[in-house]
Each structure stands twice: as structure tokens, then as C-alpha cells.
Write a protein that holds these residues in place. Structure first.
Motif, short mmCIF file in Angstrom:
data_model
loop_
_atom_site.label_atom_id
_atom_site.label_comp_id
_atom_site.label_asym_id
_atom_site.label_seq_id
_atom_site.Cartn_x
_atom_site.Cartn_y
_atom_site.Cartn_z
N LEU A 61 0.83 -1.20 0.00
CA LEU A 61 0.00 0.00 0.00
C LEU A 61 0.87 1.26 0.00
CD1 LEU A 61 -2.82 -0.91 2.53
CD2 LEU A 61 -3.08 -0.48 0.10
N LEU A 62 0.58 2.16 -0.92
CA LEU A 62 1.24 3.46 -0.99
C LEU A 62 0.18 4.52 -1.21
CD1 LEU A 62 4.37 3.04 -3.30
CD2 LEU A 62 4.34 3.43 -0.87
N SER A 63 0.42 5.70 -0.69
CA SER A 63 -0.50 6.81 -0.96
C SER A 63 -0.19 7.39 -2.34
CB SER A 63 -0.36 7.89 0.10
OG SER A 63 0.88 8.55 -0.03
N VAL A 64 -1.13 8.11 -2.88
CA VAL A 64 -0.94 8.77 -4.17
C VAL A 64 0.25 9.73 -4.09
CG1 VAL A 64 -2.00 10.33 -5.86
CG2 VAL A 64 -3.37 8.52 -4.81
N ALA A 65 0.40 10.42 -2.97
CA ALA A 65 1.52 11.35 -2.79
C ALA A 65 2.86 10.60 -2.81
CB ALA A 65 1.36 12.11 -1.47
N GLU A 66 2.90 9.41 -2.21
CA GLU A 66 4.15 8.63 -2.22
C GLU A 66 4.48 8.15 -3.63
OE1 GLU A 66 4.40 6.49 2.10
OE2 GLU A 66 2.73 5.91 0.80
N VAL A 67 3.48 7.71 -4.36
CA VAL A 67 3.70 7.28 -5.74
C VAL A 67 4.24 8.47 -6.55
CG1 VAL A 67 2.61 6.41 -7.84
CG2 VAL A 67 1.94 5.49 -5.62
N SER A 68 3.68 9.63 -6.32
CA SER A 68 4.12 10.84 -7.01
C SER A 68 5.59 11.12 -6.70
CB SER A 68 3.25 12.02 -6.58
OG SER A 68 3.72 13.22 -7.11
N ALA A 69 5.97 10.97 -5.45
CA ALA A 69 7.37 11.20 -5.06
C ALA A 69 8.30 10.19 -5.72
CB ALA A 69 7.50 11.14 -3.55
N HIS A 70 7.89 8.93 -5.78
CA HIS A 70 8.72 7.90 -6.41
C HIS A 70 8.91 8.17 -7.90
CE1 HIS A 70 9.41 5.16 -3.10
NE2 HIS A 70 8.12 5.13 -2.82
N LEU A 71 7.86 8.65 -8.55
CA LEU A 71 7.95 8.92 -9.98
C LEU A 71 8.63 10.25 -10.29
CD1 LEU A 71 6.10 6.49 -10.52
CD2 LEU A 71 4.85 7.92 -12.10
N GLY A 72 8.64 11.16 -9.32
CA GLY A 72 9.20 12.48 -9.57
C GLY A 72 8.29 13.30 -10.47
N GLN A 73 6.98 13.03 -10.39
CA GLN A 73 5.99 13.73 -11.20
C GLN A 73 4.98 14.40 -10.29
OE1 GLN A 73 6.01 14.21 -14.42
NE2 GLN A 73 7.77 12.88 -14.82
N PRO A 74 4.32 15.46 -10.76
CA PRO A 74 3.29 16.11 -9.95
C PRO A 74 2.14 15.14 -9.65
CG PRO A 74 3.82 17.42 -11.89
CD PRO A 74 4.52 16.12 -12.05
N PRO A 75 1.50 15.29 -8.49
CA PRO A 75 0.38 14.41 -8.14
C PRO A 75 -0.73 14.39 -9.19
CG PRO A 75 1.06 15.63 -6.22
CD PRO A 75 1.83 16.19 -7.39
N SER A 76 -0.96 15.51 -9.88
CA SER A 76 -2.02 15.54 -10.89
C SER A 76 -1.71 14.58 -12.04
CB SER A 76 -2.21 16.96 -11.41
OG SER A 76 -1.00 17.46 -11.94
N VAL A 77 -0.45 14.45 -12.40
CA VAL A 77 -0.04 13.52 -13.45
C VAL A 77 -0.23 12.09 -12.96
CG1 VAL A 77 1.93 12.66 -14.79
CG2 VAL A 77 1.57 15.12 -14.53
#
Length: 119
Positions: A61-77
Motif C-alpha cells: 500500500l502506498l499513498s498517491v503522494a508517495e507514488v508521485s514522489a517515487h515517480l518524480g511527477q506532480p500528483p495531478s499527473v
């Protein structure tokens, strides 16, 4: 000092290209606190690299914000990419855990008084 391409922390691909020009997912966007996890389904070979990266990181389980950080992309993307994966049945979601209700202060005082009287 010149920055080398391998020193970059974010993708050189523009968010517009990653999302195919979409600014929203077409559905209610996931909140940043929503939890996501890869489903048991096997991903197709035609997934773009960002979708594959999300699936790699979402083994737990990961939050959307954590996934965003891992990808280095804005949360909207990331929200657009996650909506794709959810639509394809490759990601399962769980709503954010609601904040705990505040305990009644008078009840806490009674408990404290009871504990103190036993000492």
C-alpha cells in the motif's frame, strides 16, 4: 558546472506527453491520501514506462503522494496514470483513513482521576 543527464531526479519527458495531453482522469480524482496497491493481474506488455514504474512501486500500500514522489511527477499527473491503471484493473484503491474522532476530555479526566486514586 554542467549538469549531467544522469544527475536529474525528474523525468525529462513532459507531463503533457506522459498523460497523453489529459489534464484529468475523466473520473473523480483520487485524493493524495488515498492508498493504492497493484492487483494480482498480469500487466500487458504495451504499458508505457510510467505505468510500469507505478506497478513496481505499488507492491504494498502506498499513498498517491508517495507514488508521485517515487515517480518524480506532480500528483495531478500520477492521478491520471493511476486512473488508467484502475480502469484496466491493474491497481486497487482504498479510501484514506478518516481522522480519529477526538476523545471526550471529561471522560479522559475521569479515567485519569481513577488511575490516580489507585496509586
Amino acid at each position: 558546472m554542467t549538469e549531467r543527464p544522469d544527475d536529474r531526479t525528474t523525468s525529462a519527458v513532459r507531463p503533457y506527453v506522459i498523460t497523453g495531453g489529459r489534464a484529468d482522469a475523466g473520473v473523480e480524482p483520487l485524493s493524495w491520501e488515498s492508498l493504492v496497491m497493484a492487483a494480482e493481474a498480469a500487466p500487458p506488455a504495451t504499458l508505457q514506462p510510467e505505468h510500469r514504474t507505478i506497478l513496481t512501486h505499488c507492491q504494498g500500500l502506498l499513498s498517491v503522494a508517495e507514488v508521485s514522489a517515487h515517480l518524480g511527477q506532480p500528483p495531478s499527473v500520477v492521478q491520471v496514470l493511476l486512473a488508467d491503471l484502475i480502469g484496466w484493473g491493474l491497481i486497487v484503491t482504498r479510501p484514506p483513513i478518516p481522522p480519529a474522532e477526538r476523545a471526550d476530555v471529561t471522560m479522559l479526566r475521569k479515567v485519569l482521576h481513577g488511575l490516580e486514586s489507585r496509586l
